[in-house]
Design a protein around this motif. Sequence first.
Motif, mmCIF file in Angstrom:
data_model
loop_
_atom_site.group_PDB
_atom_site.id
_atom_site.type_symbol
_atom_site.label_atom_id
_atom_site.label_comp_id
_atom_site.label_asym_id
_atom_site.label_seq_id
_atom_site.Cartn_x
_atom_site.Cartn_y
_atom_site.Cartn_z
ATOM 1 N N ALA A 18 0.854 -1.195 0.000
ATOM 2 C CA ALA A 18 0.000 0.000 0.000
ATOM 3 C C ALA A 18 0.888 1.243 0.000
ATOM 4 C CB ALA A 18 -0.904 0.012 1.231
ATOM 5 N N CYS A 19 0.438 2.277 -0.679
ATOM 6 C CA CYS A 19 1.208 3.513 -0.825
ATOM 7 C C CYS A 19 2.572 3.203 -1.444
ATOM 8 C CB CYS A 19 1.375 4.226 0.523
ATOM 9 S SG CYS A 19 1.751 5.986 0.365
ATOM 10 N N THR A 20 2.537 2.368 -2.480
ATOM 11 C CA THR A 20 3.766 1.952 -3.168
ATOM 12 C C THR A 20 3.772 2.396 -4.629
ATOM 13 O OG1 THR A 20 2.674 -0.200 -3.398
ATOM 14 C CG2 THR A 20 4.342 -0.006 -1.682
ATOM 15 N N GLY A 21 2.831 3.256 -5.023
ATOM 16 C CA GLY A 21 2.847 3.869 -6.333
ATOM 17 C C GLY A 21 2.737 2.890 -7.492
ATOM 18 N N ALA A 22 3.353 3.279 -8.614
ATOM 19 C CA ALA A 22 3.272 2.468 -9.830
ATOM 20 C C ALA A 22 3.906 1.098 -9.637
ATOM 21 C CB ALA A 22 3.954 3.202 -10.986
ATOM 22 N N ARG A 23 4.981 1.055 -8.844
ATOM 23 C CA ARG A 23 5.626 -0.240 -8.624
ATOM 24 C C ARG A 23 4.676 -1.198 -7.899
ATOM 25 N NH1 ARG A 23 11.248 -1.996 -5.487
ATOM 26 N NH2 ARG A 23 10.627 -4.180 -5.257
ATOM 27 N N GLY A 24 3.903 -0.674 -6.956
ATOM 28 C CA GLY A 24 2.971 -1.523 -6.227
ATOM 29 C C GLY A 24 1.966 -2.179 -7.146
ATOM 30 N N ARG A 25 1.449 -1.420 -8.094
ATOM 31 C CA ARG A 25 0.509 -1.987 -9.054
ATOM 32 C C ARG A 25 1.197 -3.029 -9.934
ATOM 33 N NH1 ARG A 25 -4.459 -1.102 -11.379
ATOM 34 N NH2 ARG A 25 -4.624 -1.656 -13.588
ATOM 35 N N GLN A 26 2.385 -2.716 -10.385
ATOM 36 C CA GLN A 26 3.119 -3.672 -11.221
ATOM 37 C C GLN A 26 3.375 -4.984 -10.470
ATOM 38 O OE1 GLN A 26 6.594 -1.427 -12.262
ATOM 39 N NE2 GLN A 26 5.481 -0.036 -13.625
ATOM 40 N N ASP A 27 3.702 -4.857 -9.186
ATOM 41 C CA ASP A 27 3.966 -6.055 -8.382
ATOM 42 C C ASP A 27 2.693 -6.875 -8.169
ATOM 43 O OD1 ASP A 27 6.629 -5.435 -8.182
ATOM 44 O OD2 ASP A 27 6.494 -4.576 -6.168
ATOM 45 N N ALA A 28 1.566 -6.197 -7.946
ATOM 46 C CA ALA A 28 0.299 -6.912 -7.787
ATOM 47 C C ALA A 28 -0.061 -7.652 -9.077
ATOM 48 C CB ALA A 28 -0.814 -5.945 -7.391
ATOM 49 N N ILE A 29 0.140 -6.988 -10.210
ATOM 50 C CA ILE A 29 -0.129 -7.621 -11.503
ATOM 51 C C ILE A 29 0.808 -8.808 -11.707
ATOM 52 C CG2 ILE A 29 0.019 -7.301 -14.012
ATOM 53 C CD1 ILE A 29 -0.905 -4.390 -13.555
ATOM 54 N N ALA A 30 2.072 -8.614 -11.382
ATOM 55 C CA ALA A 30 3.052 -9.686 -11.557
ATOM 56 C C ALA A 30 2.709 -10.905 -10.689
ATOM 57 C CB ALA A 30 4.450 -9.180 -11.216
ATOM 58 N N THR A 31 2.190 -10.657 -9.491
ATOM 59 C CA THR A 31 1.780 -11.766 -8.620
ATOM 60 C C THR A 31 0.649 -12.550 -9.271
ATOM 61 O OG1 THR A 31 2.420 -10.499 -6.642
ATOM 62 C CG2 THR A 31 0.932 -12.362 -6.323
ATOM 63 N N SER A 32 -0.351 -11.829 -9.792
ATOM 64 C CA SER A 32 -1.461 -12.503 -10.478
ATOM 65 C C SER A 32 -0.978 -13.264 -11.698
ATOM 66 C CB SER A 32 -2.524 -11.478 -10.882
ATOM 67 O OG SER A 32 -3.156 -10.926 -9.748
ATOM 68 N N GLU A 33 -0.064 -12.671 -12.438
ATOM 69 C CA GLU A 33 0.455 -13.336 -13.638
ATOM 70 C C GLU A 33 1.206 -14.617 -13.279
ATOM 71 O OE1 GLU A 33 1.006 -9.467 -16.607
ATOM 72 O OE2 GLU A 33 2.706 -10.210 -15.427
ATOM 73 N N ALA A 34 1.950 -14.574 -12.174
ATOM 74 C CA ALA A 34 2.711 -15.763 -11.769
ATOM 75 C C ALA A 34 1.777 -16.910 -11.396
ATOM 76 C CB ALA A 34 3.621 -15.416 -10.596
ATOM 77 N N VAL A 35 0.702 -16.596 -10.682
ATOM 78 C CA VAL A 35 -0.278 -17.633 -10.326
ATOM 79 C C VAL A 35 -1.017 -18.115 -11.565
ATOM 80 C CG1 VAL A 35 -2.380 -18.126 -9.021
ATOM 81 C CG2 VAL A 35 -0.555 -16.769 -7.980
ATOM 82 N N ALA A 36 -1.370 -17.186 -12.451
ATOM 83 C CA ALA A 36 -2.090 -17.551 -13.673
ATOM 84 C C ALA A 36 -1.282 -18.536 -14.512
ATOM 85 C CB ALA A 36 -2.403 -16.293 -14.484
ATOM 86 N N LYS A 37 0.022 -18.314 -14.579
ATOM 87 C CA LYS A 37 0.882 -19.224 -15.354
ATOM 88 C C LYS A 37 0.880 -20.619 -14.742
ATOM 89 C CE LYS A 37 5.560 -19.603 -17.254
ATOM 90 N NZ LYS A 37 6.897 -18.952 -17.351
ATOM 91 N N LEU A 38 0.920 -20.680 -13.412
ATOM 92 C CA LEU A 38 0.910 -21.976 -12.732
ATOM 93 C C LEU A 38 -0.417 -22.711 -12.927
ATOM 94 C CD1 LEU A 38 2.568 -20.897 -9.360
ATOM 95 C CD2 LEU A 38 3.581 -22.441 -11.057
ATOM 96 N N GLY A 39 -1.524 -21.940 -12.931
ATOM 97 C CA GLY A 39 -2.846 -22.546 -13.001
ATOM 98 C C GLY A 39 -3.435 -22.641 -14.393
ATOM 99 N N GLY A 40 -2.754 -22.088 -15.374
ATOM 100 C CA GLY A 40 -3.256 -22.130 -16.740
ATOM 101 C C GLY A 40 -4.514 -21.325 -16.945
ATOM 102 N N VAL A 41 -4.567 -20.139 -16.300
ATOM 103 C CA VAL A 41 -5.729 -19.260 -16.444
ATOM 104 C C VAL A 41 -5.244 -17.876 -16.842
ATOM 105 C CG1 VAL A 41 -7.051 -20.564 -14.723
ATOM 106 C CG2 VAL A 41 -5.690 -18.582 -13.983
ATOM 107 N N GLN A 42 -6.187 -16.947 -17.049
ATOM 108 C CA GLN A 42 -5.839 -15.568 -17.362
ATOM 109 C C GLN A 42 -5.423 -14.844 -16.092
ATOM 110 O OE1 GLN A 42 -9.599 -15.420 -20.487
ATOM 111 N NE2 GLN A 42 -9.340 -13.801 -18.987
ATOM 112 N N ALA A 43 -4.601 -13.832 -16.226
ATOM 113 C CA ALA A 43 -4.134 -13.066 -15.070
ATOM 114 C C ALA A 43 -5.289 -12.391 -14.342
ATOM 115 C CB ALA A 43 -3.110 -12.021 -15.504
#
Length: 406
Positions: free
Chosen positions: A83-108
Amino acid sequence: MAVGEYPFPSMPPVAGVKLATASAGIKKPGRQDVVLIELAEGSRTAGVFTLNAFCAAPVTLCREYLKAASTRYLVINSGNANACTGARGRQDAIATSEAVAKLGGVQADQVLPFSTGVIGEPLPMEKITAALPRAHESLGDTGWEAAAKAIMTTDTRPKGFTGQIQHDGHTITVNGIAKGAGMIKPNMGTMLAYIATDADIAQPVLDDLCKEAANRSFNRITIDGDTSTNDSCILMATGKAGAAGVNEAEGILYEKVRELIVRAHEYLAKCIVADGEGATKFVTLEVSGGATGDECLQVGYAVAHSPLIKTALFASDPNWGRIVAAVGYAGVPGLDANAVRIHLNDTLIVENGGRADSYTEEQGQAVMDQAEIIIRIDLGRGSSAETLWTTDLSHEYVRINADYRS
């Protein structure tokens, strides 16, 4: 320190839900601090979130993803709020979703990310992404208690609920976990909560149930008056119980499912209050006789947030004048002080504009010495009523929050 007995229940599986935890060592080496929840295809998800203007990147992303796609995974980390981490915080949240999506074979956008912990620090992404494969490999239909422990921050105990109903020969299960002990003040959210059922609930009905249940539970608790940047309440329905679908807000099945879901939310909300940081008292505030529900809440929060009342509760001091003062300054227009009646548990302390003739200091002390107290306030001006839950304010609360980052 916590009030009362709220043991973690033995939870049966919820058909269509799998869970796992892993250690990323975000704040403490070796601690399980990542949770992965997998939902069966076709599941439906609803959520309510904090209204804090500095809401965390995961909150913003979850709102977007819930509108965009059907949720298949939830990933939660504790120890860092992102929280209160600016653009990097959003990028990191997206990257976390993308990492799980790759493992589960779903969309981010089918992966909802959540974070809780210290505000203002970037996520240690290498640690989190390294832990995710371990979590994915160990997904199973048990593990609710492990998940409840992994999302804890200053909590002293895990918080869980389970309940079942029968309908036409089918068993419908509701399980829920939550975390929260400080920075608790409703404006949904107030904490993190995840409630799952294998009932088949249409999306519009699920959305309404999520809002109603949160409003009657997590939006009726306060520990310290601080609304968090991160908090979220998620309601999931997999539809795998085999029972008929709940397609509209009426009928026997709807009422049974609704009652169980609301009960789950209320129980978890009470668990949070009972585990409030440094709490020694669990206080129920029942405000009745209001012209509207809003003015009942006005009075309830004035009492619940008063440092003078909260410290008197900690001291077990029946200083009822502080309660009267808070009712008076709550801002209810045209409040007739002579019509107000106040009880501590069943002991009448105030009526007709002053101390009740029947009241004695010994009666008040007997109530305040208890760990669980009910403050009943009748405004004497209408038929509306509201109930809130809160705590006292102790030396331990100050110590916990003074040492939180160390």
